[in-house]
Write a protein that holds these residues in place. Structure first.
Motif, PDB file in Angstrom:
ATOM      1  N   LYS A 174     -90.435  39.972  56.253  1.00 11.91           N
ATOM      2  CA  LYS A 174     -89.003  39.807  56.343  1.00 11.91           C
ATOM      3  C   LYS A 174     -88.693  38.718  56.894  1.00 11.91           C
ATOM      4  O   LYS A 174     -87.151  38.485  56.701  1.00 11.91           O
ATOM      5  N   HIS A 175     -89.001  37.857  57.208  1.00 10.02           N
ATOM      6  CA  HIS A 175     -89.095  36.502  57.680  1.00 10.02           C
ATOM      7  C   HIS A 175     -89.211  35.358  56.758  1.00 10.02           C
ATOM      8  O   HIS A 175     -89.036  34.031  56.929  1.00 10.02           O
ATOM      9  N   LEU A 233     -80.560  37.956  61.754  1.00 19.76           N
ATOM     10  CA  LEU A 233     -81.798  36.388  62.695  1.00 19.76           C
ATOM     11  C   LEU A 233     -82.284  38.170  63.899  1.00 19.76           C
ATOM     12  O   LEU A 233     -83.795  38.082  63.406  1.00 19.76           O
ATOM     13  N   PRO A 234     -81.702  37.716  64.900  1.00 19.29           N
ATOM     14  CA  PRO A 234     -81.359  38.684  66.088  1.00 19.29           C
ATOM     15  C   PRO A 234     -82.399  39.838  65.711  1.00 19.29           C
ATOM     16  O   PRO A 234     -83.452  40.629  66.283  1.00 19.29           O
ATOM     17  N   LEU A 235     -81.906  40.885  64.750  1.00 15.98           N
ATOM     18  CA  LEU A 235     -82.494  41.804  64.122  1.00 15.98           C
ATOM     19  C   LEU A 235     -83.895  41.934  63.673  1.00 15.98           C
ATOM     20  O   LEU A 235     -84.600  42.871  63.173  1.00 15.98           O
ATOM     21  N   LEU A 236     -84.080  40.441  63.238  1.00 16.52           N
ATOM     22  CA  LEU A 236     -85.702  40.428  62.682  1.00 16.52           C
ATOM     23  C   LEU A 236     -86.799  40.905  63.532  1.00 16.52           C
ATOM     24  O   LEU A 236     -88.203  40.765  62.901  1.00 16.52           O
ATOM     25  N   LEU A 237     -86.213  40.738  64.545  1.00 16.29           N
ATOM     26  CA  LEU A 237     -87.447  40.872  66.032  1.00 16.29           C
ATOM     27  C   LEU A 237     -87.657  42.204  66.229  1.00 16.29           C
ATOM     28  O   LEU A 237     -88.574  42.613  67.056  1.00 16.29           O
ATOM     29  N   VAL A 252     -78.352  26.458  56.428  1.00 18.99           N
ATOM     30  CA  VAL A 252     -79.177  27.449  55.232  1.00 18.99           C
ATOM     31  C   VAL A 252     -79.006  28.604  54.831  1.00 18.99           C
ATOM     32  O   VAL A 252     -78.948  29.717  53.782  1.00 18.99           O
ATOM     33  N   LEU A 253     -78.597  29.532  55.816  1.00 19.95           N
ATOM     34  CA  LEU A 253     -78.344  30.834  55.784  1.00 19.95           C
ATOM     35  C   LEU A 253     -76.778  31.276  55.188  1.00 19.95           C
ATOM     36  O   LEU A 253     -76.219  30.987  56.282  1.00 19.95           O
ATOM     37  N   HIS A 290     -82.250  25.028  49.933  1.00 18.43           N
ATOM     38  CA  HIS A 290     -81.429  24.364  49.990  1.00 18.43           C
ATOM     39  C   HIS A 290     -81.647  22.896  50.218  1.00 18.43           C
ATOM     40  O   HIS A 290     -80.995  22.326  50.203  1.00 18.43           O
ATOM     41  N   PHE A 322     -72.779  29.384  71.881  1.00 23.99           N
ATOM     42  CA  PHE A 322     -72.746  27.864  72.349  1.00 23.99           C
ATOM     43  C   PHE A 322     -71.468  27.273  71.776  1.00 23.99           C
ATOM     44  O   PHE A 322     -71.023  27.593  70.751  1.00 23.99           O
ATOM     45  N   GLN A 323     -71.450  26.260  72.248  1.00 24.73           N
ATOM     46  CA  GLN A 323     -69.513  25.689  71.764  1.00 24.73           C
ATOM     47  C   GLN A 323     -69.964  24.866  70.205  1.00 24.73           C
ATOM     48  O   GLN A 323     -68.679  25.176  69.315  1.00 24.73           O
ATOM     49  N   PHE A 361     -87.186  33.860  69.254  1.00 24.93           N
ATOM     50  CA  PHE A 361     -88.247  33.997  68.169  1.00 24.93           C
ATOM     51  C   PHE A 361     -89.546  33.398  69.110  1.00 24.93           C
ATOM     52  O   PHE A 361     -89.004  32.319  69.924  1.00 24.93           O
ATOM     53  N   GLU A 395     -81.413  23.685  65.209  1.00 23.06           N
ATOM     54  CA  GLU A 395     -81.997  24.787  64.941  1.00 23.06           C
ATOM     55  C   GLU A 395     -83.773  26.287  64.877  1.00 23.06           C
ATOM     56  O   GLU A 395     -83.024  27.095  65.372  1.00 23.06           O
ATOM     57  N   ARG A 448     -81.000  46.908  59.212  1.00 25.84           N
ATOM     58  CA  ARG A 448     -80.297  46.663  59.424  1.00 25.84           C
ATOM     59  C   ARG A 448     -78.764  45.739  58.980  1.00 25.84           C
ATOM     60  O   ARG A 448     -77.622  45.241  59.363  1.00 25.84           O
ATOM     61  N   VAL A 477     -81.964  27.299  68.753  1.00 27.22           N
ATOM     62  CA  VAL A 477     -81.874  28.230  68.701  1.00 27.22           C
ATOM     63  C   VAL A 477     -82.157  29.338  68.098  1.00 27.22           C
ATOM     64  O   VAL A 477     -82.039  30.611  69.061  1.00 27.22           O
ATOM     65  N   ILE A 481     -77.640  28.194  61.905  1.00 22.34           N
ATOM     66  CA  ILE A 481     -78.956  28.156  60.878  1.00 22.34           C
ATOM     67  C   ILE A 481     -77.694  27.601  58.657  1.00 22.34           C
ATOM     68  O   ILE A 481     -77.212  28.858  58.426  1.00 22.34           O
ATOM     69  N   ASN A 539     -73.787  26.700  66.388  1.00 23.61           N
ATOM     70  CA  ASN A 539     -75.581  26.934  66.461  1.00 23.61           C
ATOM     71  C   ASN A 539     -75.538  27.127  64.630  1.00 23.61           C
ATOM     72  O   ASN A 539     -76.828  28.434  65.437  1.00 23.61           O
ATOM     73  N   TYR A 548     -72.143  30.558  53.461  1.00 24.19           N
ATOM     74  CA  TYR A 548     -72.585  29.740  53.985  1.00 24.19           C
ATOM     75  C   TYR A 548     -71.507  29.338  55.788  1.00 24.19           C
ATOM     76  O   TYR A 548     -70.378  29.513  55.221  1.00 24.19           O
ATOM     77  N   ARG A 607     -79.184  20.950  74.204  1.00 20.15           N
ATOM     78  CA  ARG A 607     -77.636  19.940  74.427  1.00 20.15           C
ATOM     79  C   ARG A 607     -78.584  19.424  76.053  1.00 20.15           C
ATOM     80  O   ARG A 607     -79.205  19.962  76.464  1.00 20.15           O
ATOM     81  N   PHE A 616     -76.624  34.828  72.863  1.00 17.71           N
ATOM     82  CA  PHE A 616     -76.156  33.406  72.846  1.00 17.71           C
ATOM     83  C   PHE A 616     -74.828  32.827  72.166  1.00 17.71           C
ATOM     84  O   PHE A 616     -74.877  32.912  70.933  1.00 17.71           O
ATOM     85  N   ARG A 635     -73.574  37.269  66.165  1.00 12.76           N
ATOM     86  CA  ARG A 635     -75.286  36.456  65.851  1.00 12.76           C
ATOM     87  C   ARG A 635     -75.594  37.547  67.260  1.00 12.76           C
ATOM     88  O   ARG A 635     -76.694  37.878  67.425  1.00 12.76           O
TER      89      ARG A 635
END
Lengths: 382, 232
Positions: A2-3, B117-121, B108-109, A13, B100-101, A294, A285, B129, A288, B106, B104, B149, A379, B98, B165
């Protein structure tokens, strides 16, 4: 699994980077397959050699012929069951670039000496009967689109002039290593056309001995007969002859290995650099991703997978192109590399190399990404 | 909420004598000095202070993405100092969202993939999902923007995606590091309203670092951090 979407998104990209990296790996693997095929093609002659076949040539060099008169004496040497002979013709078909193996041979003995040349009985009979007949390997026939009965004009270089040969048989090789890129025709045809001083001369003799254990004794016996003659001989097994022929070109294997390794190493460095730059660009990234939960191991696998996919794609393209192109164009380099086919094991080795390149190029950036401290990468202190 | 000593088990967050120092070449830079803090579940706490006072560092320690030089941090029943890196990562995935200011996201997603993303874990299947991501994006008012995007979204929309997210895996705690710092006043207001809703309607515990007194007013309590020391 799934990743995988995440990894593929990055590759998609960064199209230019992906294209250039995959292309450079593909070129490297294409060259690897080509260079290795040069070696396997040269080795094919060795593999196809029969331990019961001996080659007799002039002791000084292959370029000096031997008298036809040796034939009967050679046949009397104990242990010899068959004697054949032939001359390397060295001509071309229509254009100089169309060079391949051509042998003017003692046709009646050819098939006894070389049972790996498989020809139907009818075709064999016509070939033996007709003075201007020739037989050609299936690969060569496929390459030039010849048909039975076609007249194939061969322009001689060692034996000047036009030599129109009629195709009376298409042979298949019974072993993969045997040469299907050659034509054979009658030695008498050439001999008759030669001026007086060049008549009745033979390039090499082939001897068939009853068992491989006879080879050393027969070789010594033959060379002893002609030791003090104006045309002394050098007799060796076909395998030794082929090996000596390859050595005449130089230490090709070593040279090609060095060349191949240098190409692969250079591309490996380029790929490592590309992957490290890609990982460095994505420091935030990656931080993040780790913030989201992760693990270091998962991040490592993601970065390594990206490198692996690039390498495998390059490997499949490079090896696939080499496999397909050389099968299609039937490259022989003027008959120097008969059977120039990329072997499946060469493709396998190329893909394994691509896999290793992927592993090696992904290792450093993957470890770097896994070790990346999150807070400082996100940061500065507020 | 209390900033004094208390019973650690009654609180979602408990910090005891937490120190943090950074090394800069030969110099040791103290950032946090003996922080004591308790936060009850469901609280909305704002952290203010001048730049370099250690606000983000404190947030990072509570979020489990940095380690104290000394002291104990307990969040959601775990003493963070005792967790291995992999268990800490799993803990973060389970308990912390989290924000962020600079969002952050991604780049390309798509918005959908970023929120996913968090659900992939987790062990959730693709259909589940998708359901959760659509729910989260609906919560922040971005229905129909799943395929966009980050570069195709405004700053306010990017931050909404980041909030989606942060909440999609239903974490125990939301930590927001100057969530409105990069937004204009209108978008900042919308984000603050959204955070308030998350706190009031979904009972999310929120820790927010901000320079903006107006933003801090949304919190139940404002704490000030100055030279590494916490004050009410």
């Amino acid at each position: 699994m799934k990743h995988l979407g995440y990894v593929l998104s990055h590759l998609w990209h960064s199209k230019r980077r992906t294209f250039l990296t995959v292309s450079s790996i593909a070129v490297a693997l294409f060259l690897f397959c080509t260079l290795r095929t040069v070696m396997t093609s040269l080795d094919a002659g060795l593999r196809a050699s029969d331990d019961t076949r001996l080659v007799v040539r002039h002791a000084a060099s292959l370029v000096f012929p031997l008298p036809l008169a040796y034939r009967d004496r050679l046949a009397q040497v104990p242990g010899v069951v068959q004697v054949g002979y032939g001359n390397w013709f060295g001509g071309y078909y229509q254009e100089k670039k169309n060079q391949f193996t051509q042998f003017a041979v003692d046709a009646p003995t050819l098939f006894d000496l070389y049972p790996e040349i498989v020809l139907g009985p009818a075709e064999r009979e016509v070939f033996l009967r007709e003075r201007t007949a020739c037989i050609a390997g299936q690969a060569l026939v496929d390459k030039y689109g010849w048909r039975m009965g076609d007249v194939i004009p061969i322009t001689g270089t060692i034996y000047p002039g036009e030599w129109p040969l009629t195709l009376r048989g298409i042979y298949r090789a019974s072993t993969p290593d045997a040469n299907e890129d050659a034509i054979f025709f009658h030695w008498e045809l050439v001999n008759e056309a030669m001026p007086e001083g060049r008549k009745n001369l033979v390039g090499i003799y082939w001897l068939k001995v009853s068992s491989p254990s006879d080879a050393p004794r027969v070789s010594a016996a033959v060379d002893a007969i002609y030791e003090n003659s104006p045309q002394p001989t050098k007799t060796e097994t076909e395998k030794a002859f082929q090996a000596g022929f390859i050595q005449m070109i130089g230490n090709v294997s070593f040279l090609l290995s060095i060349l191949g390794s240098a190409i692969i190493f250079a591309i490996l460095l380029v790929t490592v650099n590309t992957m490290m730059m890609a990982a460095r660009e994505r420091t935030t990234e990656i931080a993040v991703l780790k913030t989201l939960g992760f693990s270091d191991g998962l991040v490592l696998r993601l970065v390594a997978t990206e490198a692996m996919l690039l390498s495998i794609a390059g490997g499949v393209i490079g090896c696939g192109l080499a496999f397909g192109i050389f099968r299609k164009v039937n490259f022989t380099a003027g008959g120097m590399f008969p059977n120039f086919r990329v072997l499946p094991e060469t493709v396998g080795l190329g893909l394994l190399l691509a896999l290793m390149m992927g592993l090696l190029s992904g290792l450093a950036p993957a470890i770097g990404a896994a070790r990346l401290p999150i807070a400082s990468s996100l940061r500065k202190v507020a | 909420m209390t900033d004094g000593r208390g019973n650690g088990d009654a609180y979602l967050i408990s910090l005891r004598d937490v120190h943090k120092e950074y090394r800069r070449d030969a110099f040791v830079v103290p950032v946090l000095a003996g922080i004591e803090l308790d936060v009850a579940p469901g609280e909305f706490l704002a952290l203010m202070g001048p730049s370099g006072s250690g606000k983000s560092t404190l947030l990072n320690l509570i979020g489990g993405i940095d380690h104290p030089t000394k002291g104990e941090i307990r969040v959601a029943g775990e003493s963070l100092g005792t967790l291995s890196p992999s268990r800490l990562a799993a803990w973060r995935a389970r308990h912390v969202g989290f924000i962020f200011q600079l969002y952050n996201l991604i780049p390309v997603l798509t918005a959908f993939r970023n929120v996913e993303l968090p659900l992939l874990l987790t062990r959730l299947g693709a259909a589940e999902r998708r359901k959760r991501v659509e729910l989260a994006l609906g919560l922040v008012g971005l229905e129909g923007r799943e395929g966009h995007y980050p570069r195709q979204l405004s700053g306010g929309e990017e931050q909404r995606v980041a909030i989606a997210r942060a909440v999609v895996a239903d974490p125990t705690l939301l930590v927001a590091d100057e969530p409105t710092g990069d937004l204009d006043s209108k978008n900042a207001e919308e984000i603050l309203v959204l955070l308030q809703r998350l706190n009031q309607e979904l009972k999310k515990t929120i820790l927010m670092v901000t320079h903006d007194p107006h933003a801090a007013e949304r919190a139940h309590k404002i704490l000030y951090l100055d030279k590494g020391v916490l004050r009410s």
